[in-house]
Motif scaffolding. Structure first.
Motif, PDB file in Angstrom:
ATOM      1  N   LEU A  11       0.778  -1.198   0.126  1.00  0.00           N
ATOM      2  CA  LEU A  11       0.149  -0.108   0.064  1.00  0.00           C
ATOM      3  C   LEU A  11       0.735   1.176   0.027  1.00  0.00           C
ATOM      4  O   LEU A  11       0.536   2.288  -0.690  1.00  0.00           O
ATOM      5  N   GLY A  12       1.788   1.148   0.888  1.00  0.00           N
ATOM      6  CA  GLY A  12       2.798   2.440   0.719  1.00  0.00           C
ATOM      7  C   GLY A  12       3.399   2.483  -0.536  1.00  0.00           C
ATOM      8  O   GLY A  12       3.529   3.866  -0.987  1.00  0.00           O
ATOM      9  N   LEU A  13       3.819   1.494  -1.233  1.00  0.00           N
ATOM     10  CA  LEU A  13       4.690   1.665  -2.582  1.00  0.00           C
ATOM     11  C   LEU A  13       3.545   2.226  -3.531  1.00  0.00           C
ATOM     12  O   LEU A  13       3.669   3.052  -4.353  1.00  0.00           O
ATOM     13  N   GLY A  14       2.456   1.825  -3.373  1.00  0.00           N
ATOM     14  CA  GLY A  14       1.326   2.321  -4.193  1.00  0.00           C
ATOM     15  C   GLY A  14       1.009   3.926  -4.175  1.00  0.00           C
ATOM     16  O   GLY A  14       0.893   4.350  -5.165  1.00  0.00           O
ATOM     17  N   LEU A  15       1.030   4.087  -2.663  1.00  0.00           N
ATOM     18  CA  LEU A  15       0.775   5.839  -2.448  1.00  0.00           C
ATOM     19  C   LEU A  15       2.251   6.384  -3.340  1.00  0.00           C
ATOM     20  O   LEU A  15       1.831   7.652  -3.744  1.00  0.00           O
ATOM     21  N   PHE A  16       3.151   6.058  -2.842  1.00  0.00           N
ATOM     22  CA  PHE A  16       4.337   6.655  -3.473  1.00  0.00           C
ATOM     23  C   PHE A  16       4.490   6.829  -4.974  1.00  0.00           C
ATOM     24  O   PHE A  16       4.566   7.699  -5.491  1.00  0.00           O
ATOM     25  N   VAL A  17       3.992   5.757  -5.525  1.00  0.00           N
ATOM     26  CA  VAL A  17       4.268   5.554  -7.010  1.00  0.00           C
ATOM     27  C   VAL A  17       2.701   6.520  -7.491  1.00  0.00           C
ATOM     28  O   VAL A  17       3.222   7.232  -8.427  1.00  0.00           O
ATOM     29  N   GLY A  18       1.744   6.519  -6.834  1.00  0.00           N
ATOM     30  CA  GLY A  18       0.623   7.363  -7.471  1.00  0.00           C
ATOM     31  C   GLY A  18       1.033   8.573  -7.036  1.00  0.00           C
ATOM     32  O   GLY A  18       0.580   9.667  -8.252  1.00  0.00           O
ATOM     33  N   THR A  19       1.711   9.314  -6.301  1.00  0.00           N
ATOM     34  CA  THR A  19       1.961  10.523  -6.019  1.00  0.00           C
ATOM     35  C   THR A  19       3.064  10.937  -7.241  1.00  0.00           C
ATOM     36  O   THR A  19       3.229  12.264  -7.729  1.00  0.00           O
ATOM     37  N   GLN A  20       3.941   9.996  -7.453  1.00  0.00           N
ATOM     38  CA  GLN A  20       5.023  10.512  -8.422  1.00  0.00           C
ATOM     39  C   GLN A  20       4.498  10.576  -9.884  1.00  0.00           C
ATOM     40  O   GLN A  20       5.122  11.362 -10.584  1.00  0.00           O
ATOM     41  N   TYR A  21       3.330   9.580 -10.017  1.00  0.00           N
ATOM     42  CA  TYR A  21       3.089  10.025 -11.571  1.00  0.00           C
ATOM     43  C   TYR A  21       1.418  10.229 -11.581  1.00  0.00           C
ATOM     44  O   TYR A  21       0.418   9.698 -12.333  1.00  0.00           O
ATOM     45  N   ALA A  22       1.132  11.372 -10.818  1.00  0.00           N
ATOM     46  CA  ALA A  22      -0.195  11.773 -10.551  1.00  0.00           C
ATOM     47  C   ALA A  22      -0.539  12.246 -11.969  1.00  0.00           C
ATOM     48  O   ALA A  22       0.437  12.976 -12.516  1.00  0.00           O
ATOM     49  N   GLY A  23      -1.641  12.032 -12.637  1.00  0.00           N
ATOM     50  CA  GLY A  23      -1.951  12.514 -13.945  1.00  0.00           C
ATOM     51  C   GLY A  23      -1.569  11.628 -15.018  1.00  0.00           C
ATOM     52  O   GLY A  23      -1.857  11.742 -16.328  1.00  0.00           O
ATOM     53  N   GLN A  24      -0.675  10.527 -14.733  1.00  0.00           N
ATOM     54  CA  GLN A  24      -0.087   9.656 -15.716  1.00  0.00           C
ATOM     55  C   GLN A  24      -0.739   8.215 -15.357  1.00  0.00           C
ATOM     56  O   GLN A  24       0.239   7.383 -15.103  1.00  0.00           O
ATOM     57  N   GLN A  25      -1.870   7.990 -15.391  1.00  0.00           N
ATOM     58  CA  GLN A  25      -2.084   6.988 -15.017  1.00  0.00           C
ATOM     59  C   GLN A  25      -1.812   5.544 -15.547  1.00  0.00           C
ATOM     60  O   GLN A  25      -1.971   4.315 -15.331  1.00  0.00           O
ATOM     61  N   GLY A  26      -1.612   5.640 -17.102  1.00  0.00           N
ATOM     62  CA  GLY A  26      -1.515   4.684 -17.844  1.00  0.00           C
ATOM     63  C   GLY A  26      -2.544   3.755 -18.399  1.00  0.00           C
ATOM     64  O   GLY A  26      -3.847   4.323 -17.996  1.00  0.00           O
ATOM     65  N   TYR A  27      -2.396   2.682 -19.063  1.00  0.00           N
ATOM     66  CA  TYR A  27      -3.522   2.241 -19.672  1.00  0.00           C
ATOM     67  C   TYR A  27      -3.215   0.488 -19.279  1.00  0.00           C
ATOM     68  O   TYR A  27      -2.157   0.101 -19.829  1.00  0.00           O
ATOM     69  N   VAL A  28      -4.234  -0.433 -18.899  1.00  0.00           N
ATOM     70  CA  VAL A  28      -4.058  -1.880 -18.906  1.00  0.00           C
ATOM     71  C   VAL A  28      -5.272  -2.234 -19.572  1.00  0.00           C
ATOM     72  O   VAL A  28      -6.406  -2.057 -19.368  1.00  0.00           O
ATOM     73  N   LEU A  29      -5.121  -3.320 -20.457  1.00  0.00           N
ATOM     74  CA  LEU A  29      -5.993  -3.916 -21.119  1.00  0.00           C
ATOM     75  C   LEU A  29      -5.805  -5.402 -21.081  1.00  0.00           C
ATOM     76  O   LEU A  29      -4.633  -6.146 -21.302  1.00  0.00           O
ATOM     77  N   ILE A  30      -6.919  -6.073 -20.552  1.00  0.00           N
ATOM     78  CA  ILE A  30      -6.801  -7.504 -20.299  1.00  0.00           C
ATOM     79  C   ILE A  30      -7.883  -8.080 -21.254  1.00  0.00           C
ATOM     80  O   ILE A  30      -8.940  -7.741 -21.398  1.00  0.00           O
ATOM     81  N   SER A  31      -7.468  -9.429 -22.190  1.00  0.00           N
ATOM     82  CA  SER A  31      -8.414  -9.763 -23.134  1.00  0.00           C
ATOM     83  C   SER A  31      -8.458 -11.334 -22.904  1.00  0.00           C
ATOM     84  O   SER A  31      -7.547 -11.797 -22.575  1.00  0.00           O
ATOM     85  N   ILE A  32      -9.630 -11.930 -22.665  1.00  0.00           N
ATOM     86  CA  ILE A  32      -9.878 -13.119 -22.153  1.00  0.00           C
ATOM     87  C   ILE A  32     -10.881 -13.627 -23.128  1.00  0.00           C
ATOM     88  O   ILE A  32     -12.300 -13.202 -23.260  1.00  0.00           O
ATOM     89  N   ALA A  33     -10.435 -14.547 -24.188  1.00  0.00           N
ATOM     90  CA  ALA A  33     -11.355 -14.876 -25.259  1.00  0.00           C
ATOM     91  C   ALA A  33     -12.160 -13.894 -26.088  1.00  0.00           C
ATOM     92  O   ALA A  33     -11.454 -13.066 -26.541  1.00  0.00           O
ATOM     93  N   SER A  34     -13.290 -13.653 -25.903  1.00  0.00           N
ATOM     94  CA  SER A  34     -13.890 -12.584 -26.711  1.00  0.00           C
ATOM     95  C   SER A  34     -14.477 -11.573 -25.703  1.00  0.00           C
ATOM     96  O   SER A  34     -15.051 -10.325 -26.053  1.00  0.00           O
ATOM     97  N   LYS A  35     -13.685 -11.433 -24.413  1.00  0.00           N
ATOM     98  CA  LYS A  35     -14.025 -10.489 -23.452  1.00  0.00           C
ATOM     99  C   LYS A  35     -12.770  -9.668 -23.227  1.00  0.00           C
ATOM    100  O   LYS A  35     -11.691 -10.426 -23.381  1.00  0.00           O
ATOM    101  N   THR A  36     -12.788  -8.173 -23.126  1.00  0.00           N
ATOM    102  CA  THR A  36     -12.061  -7.542 -22.681  1.00  0.00           C
ATOM    103  C   THR A  36     -12.245  -6.765 -21.522  1.00  0.00           C
ATOM    104  O   THR A  36     -13.217  -6.191 -21.255  1.00  0.00           O
ATOM    105  N   ILE A  37     -11.062  -6.287 -20.805  1.00  0.00           N
ATOM    106  CA  ILE A  37     -11.371  -5.693 -19.543  1.00  0.00           C
ATOM    107  C   ILE A  37     -10.274  -4.356 -19.662  1.00  0.00           C
ATOM    108  O   ILE A  37      -9.229  -4.863 -19.911  1.00  0.00           O
TER     109      ILE A  37
END
Length: 395
Positions: A11-37
């Protein structure tokens, strides 16, 4: 604790990384069969942390449930074991009090829950023995024999029960088997001693005697009379089986120290007399009395059945020339005079013997000698003294 620290670190590492890269959240795409998240990196991190927290929480709950179940099971198991111990203790007390039925009932009621069922079954076997129920006694012994490390306790209990029932041959078989594995066990040795005496196994008893002394089962004071009893028994056994010749051969083969025992000499002489070897018995008694003039062997001389008693009379007269106050020699010589109807001389020697020490038998012989001389009043007085002497121990 480790898991909790791990969550805080993540949790601490997450908060640290979150403050360092605020406004640069990035993008994650998970594709399983015909479904995407689709989600941001921040959302993925939060999801992972939440999933770990949920997993750890579920693990904690499952452990709590299992611990509660185990604690409940242990509680009831311990409760049953304590109750079994209590009943067993009460059963032992009942056994000691002689209430065999209650003793059996209490020790067997919860025997399956006892941490040592062997004890329960052995006590139950003793209780059954007390009630005379041999079938139940043996059944409990069989149940006891099925327990771990039970051989010695079970077989010792069996041997004691066999001895109490006077089944000495069965006890001998049980104890002989035990002795092979427990040669120095004090109870085994003590029970063997009892069985050997009851079965008149004198040679095995003599062989066992040194170990009995070493183990302090037999004291130094008890050793001599027990050895004498065994040696006398062995002499009787040899005389029965091999006659006078075998008896004499056995005696000659004994160590000199053993043959020097006056008690054993007396036993040997009695066996010779019983086997009609009276001449050999007289020679033995005479030679022994020359070395030990105060021996009790004088009383055996009148029992000898010799064709000519003159050598015995001459021997006793020779003893009295050296010691006129020898009471036993006087008594023995008097009996030969009575046999030859020499009443006056018999009276003299009996009176001399009685002046040295009191003896009921000699008083009786003196009364007879006086009666034969028609000294009725004197004989009556002597008889009264004999009766007084007999009644003294009772008083």
């Amino acid at each position: 604790m480790f898991r909790l620290i791990f969550l805080f670190v993540v949790l601490g590492l997450g908060l640290f990384v979150g403050t360092q890269y605020a406004g640069q959240q990035g993008y994650v795409l998970i594709s399983i069969a015909s479904k995407t998240i689709e989600m941001s990196v921040t959302t993925l991190v939060i999801f992972v942390i939440a999933a770990l927290a949920a997993l750890f929480g579920l693990e904690y709950l499952v452990k709590k449930v299992f611990y509660a179940s185990s604690a409940t099971w242990n509680y009831f198991s311990v409760r049953k074991m304590r109750r079994s111990r209590r009943y067993t203790n009460e059963g032992i007390i009942k056994l000691l009090e002689g209430d065999f039925k209650q003793a059996e009932k209490k020790v067997t009621r919860w025997a399956n829950h006892h941490d040592m069922p062997l004890l329960c079954y052995l006590v139950a076997s003793e209780a059954a023995q007390g009630m005379g129920d041999d079938a139940q006694r043996d059944r409990y012994l069989e149940l006891a024999a099925q327990q771990d490390n039970s051989q010695l306790a079970v077989e010792l209990t069996r041997a004691k029960q066999q001895i109490r029932d006077a089944k000495y041959n069965e006890a001998l078989e049980t104890l002989t088997s035990l002795k092979a594995n427990y040669a120095n066990n004090m109870i085994v040795l003590n029970l063997l001693k009892q069985v050997y005496i009851e079965l008149k196994l004198w040679q095995p008893l003599l062989d066992l005697l040194p170990k009995l002394v070493k183990s302090n089962i037999v004291t130094k004071e008890e050793q001599e009379p027990l050895a004498q009893r065994a040696q006398c028994g062995l002499l009787a056994e040899v005389a029965e089986q091999k006659g006078s010749e075998g008896l004499i051969a056995h005696w000659n083969a004994l160590p000199r120290k053993v043959k020097a025992d006056s008690h054993l000499v007396e036993c040997f002489a009695k066996q010779l007399i019983n086997r009609q070897a009276d001449s050999e018995a007289f020679t033995l008694i005479k030679e022994t009395l020359k070395k030990h003039p105060n021996s009790d062997l004088y009383r055996l001389l009148p029992e000898l059945k010799l064709s000519d008693s003159h050598p015995v009379v001459t021997f006793l007269e020779g003893v009295l020339k050296k010691d006129a106050n020898n009471a036993q020699a006087n008594s023995a010589l008097a009996q030969f005079h009575l046999r030859n109807e020499n009443w006056s001389r018999a009276q003299q020697h009996l009176e001399k013997a009685l002046s040295v020490r009191s003896n009921v038998s000699d008083y009786g012989l003196l009364a007879d000698a006086l009666e034969k001389q028609n000294l009725t009043k004197a004989a009556h007085e002597v008889s009264k003294k004999a009766l007084t002497l007999v009644s003294e121990p009772a008083a």
